[in-house]
Design an enzyme around this catalytic site. Sequence first.
Site, PDB file in Angstrom:
ATOM      1  N   GLU A 176       9.621  -7.717  -2.442  1.00  0.00           N
ATOM      2  CA  GLU A 176       9.798  -9.374  -1.577  1.00  0.00           C
ATOM      3  C   GLU A 176      10.750  -8.843  -0.686  1.00  0.00           C
ATOM      4  O   GLU A 176      10.789  -9.670   0.489  1.00  0.00           O
ATOM      5  CB  GLU A 176       9.516  -9.941  -2.145  1.00  0.00           C
ATOM      6  CG  GLU A 176       8.861 -11.053  -3.639  1.00  0.00           C
ATOM      7  CD  GLU A 176       7.774 -10.990  -3.200  1.00  0.00           C
ATOM      8  OE1 GLU A 176       7.005 -11.086  -2.187  1.00  0.00           O
ATOM      9  OE2 GLU A 176       6.876 -10.774  -4.136  1.00  0.00           O
TER      10      GLU A 176
ATOM     11  N   GLU B 271       0.769  -1.202   0.032  1.00  0.00           N
ATOM     12  CA  GLU B 271      -0.479  -0.004  -0.253  1.00  0.00           C
ATOM     13  C   GLU B 271       1.135   1.265   0.019  1.00  0.00           C
ATOM     14  O   GLU B 271       2.072   1.073   0.248  1.00  0.00           O
ATOM     15  CB  GLU B 271      -0.701  -0.465   1.361  1.00  0.00           C
ATOM     16  CG  GLU B 271      -1.379  -1.234   0.883  1.00  0.00           C
ATOM     17  CD  GLU B 271      -2.476  -1.380   2.199  1.00  0.00           C
ATOM     18  OE1 GLU B 271      -3.517  -2.649   2.694  1.00  0.00           O
ATOM     19  OE2 GLU B 271      -2.362  -0.388   3.194  1.00  0.00           O
TER      20      GLU B 271
ATOM     21  N   SER C  74       7.085  -3.695   3.226  1.00  0.00           N
ATOM     22  CA  SER C  74       7.249  -4.709   3.690  1.00  0.00           C
ATOM     23  C   SER C  74       5.887  -5.350   5.569  1.00  0.00           C
ATOM     24  O   SER C  74       6.756  -6.507   5.627  1.00  0.00           O
ATOM     25  CB  SER C  74       8.522  -4.481   4.189  1.00  0.00           C
ATOM     26  OG  SER C  74      10.074  -4.712   3.321  1.00  0.00           O
TER      27      SER C  74
ATOM     28  N   GLN D 148      31.546  -2.316 -15.475  1.00  0.00           N
ATOM     29  CA  GLN D 148      32.389  -1.535 -15.290  1.00  0.00           C
ATOM     30  C   GLN D 148      33.852  -2.438 -16.607  1.00  0.00           C
ATOM     31  O   GLN D 148      34.715  -2.095 -16.673  1.00  0.00           O
ATOM     32  CB  GLN D 148      33.464  -2.460 -13.995  1.00  0.00           C
ATOM     33  CG  GLN D 148      34.276  -1.501 -13.150  1.00  0.00           C
ATOM     34  CD  GLN D 148      33.842  -0.277 -13.201  1.00  0.00           C
ATOM     35  OE1 GLN D 148      33.301   0.471 -13.218  1.00  0.00           O
ATOM     36  NE2 GLN D 148      35.655   0.434 -12.869  1.00  0.00           N
TER      37      GLN D 148
ATOM     38  N   GLN E 126      45.000  -8.371 -14.229  1.00  0.00           N
ATOM     39  CA  GLN E 126      44.565  -9.112 -12.420  1.00  0.00           C
ATOM     40  C   GLN E 126      44.048  -8.292 -12.095  1.00  0.00           C
ATOM     41  O   GLN E 126      42.504  -8.961 -11.789  1.00  0.00           O
ATOM     42  CB  GLN E 126      46.178  -9.045 -12.240  1.00  0.00           C
ATOM     43  CG  GLN E 126      45.694  -9.770 -10.365  1.00  0.00           C
ATOM     44  CD  GLN E 126      46.830  -8.688  -9.552  1.00  0.00           C
ATOM     45  OE1 GLN E 126      47.298  -7.538  -9.242  1.00  0.00           O
ATOM     46  NE2 GLN E 126      47.471 -10.415  -9.234  1.00  0.00           N
TER      47      GLN E 126
END
Length: 386
Positions: free
Chosen positions: A371, A137, A142, A344, A287
């Site tokens: 959720e 609402e 939650s 990235q 790396q």
Amino acid sequence: MINSQLPVELVALTDEQRDLLDLCREFGAREIRPVAREVDEADTETPWDVWRKAAEAGITDFMLPTAYGGGGATDVFTQCLVQEELGAADAALGNLLTSNGFFADPVLELGTEDQKERWLRPLTGPNPPMTALAVTEPGVGSDSAAITTRAERTTGGYRLTGQKAWISNGGVAEYYVIFATVDAAKRAKGVTAFLVTKDRLSFGQPMKKMGQRAIINTEIFLDDVFVPEEDRLGAEGQGFQGLMRTFEISRTVLAASATGLARACLDLATSYARERVQFGKPIIEHQAVAFRLADMATKIEASRLLTWRAARRLDAGLPCATESAMAKLTASETAMFCSWAAVQTLGGWGYSREYLAEKWMRDAKLEEIEEGTSDIQRMIIARSLR
């Protein structure tokens, strides 16, 4: 290319599960991935063509019991396998195509045999309607026990009054489970579920969203909406129990979707890093890039295993609030990390619409919100430690 590797040495898959995964992988490559960008840019248009093709393939009802015409893959583990594969094609479309399962969960949990027959059987077959759950609402996210939508008893049933917000498939779904309260002072003990058809409801305009635009979200307005008693799910006050069970399942399945999204990001980033040459060698040999890809792969594996653990507990009938929260938290934040890492790695191309990386980054953010936000998942986990 969509990665098809799953750690099957941990859980041997049945022939039926393998066939279902093959179906979803092929459907994803053929019908989902090629239109993902187009659907995203269409923004507030439901991709009915993809929906109908998925229904004909058995993807929209694979999770429904065979007793009502579904595919019979009612265990959460299989549902997670499927959701990851669809998410690896495109999480937004994958979540849309399996959304009828979220509607079915409270019906299966709380419904009578007659209700299951009347409301679930139409969801099977080649031309099913879409469905929706209406919980959130404008002032209630939650904290589902704080629902303010009222259900007042009247002759032959109830009158529902209130407003719902951010309802997935709002306005395009034909069937709705509406959660309301018969007594707000009782909080959770007043929450009750009702089955309502679209023609009784009013809707706001589709919301302009950051991501996962394949799914329409709207407000729902209930102005003295009559619901016959036969369309109440369970007893008065049982709705919260059904909703919590539904959340445990949906959070676990959405964790699988987020894992699939993260997989797609890793596949794209790895493929690009092998081909892109900088300073005389492929950037995968640098790396910084290699370590970023390693972090992506490790987080994905951890997300999948936590998701599988929650699914297995649900299928065994064990308590799973903490485990589903762990899976949802880890997988959603992994999806967000992996989408960032893909952007990235691709650099300027990742920031452009030339690749899907930027779309997946927008899609991933919803996984941390829907959720129950990541903060809510942490609260659930922390509560279990007291």
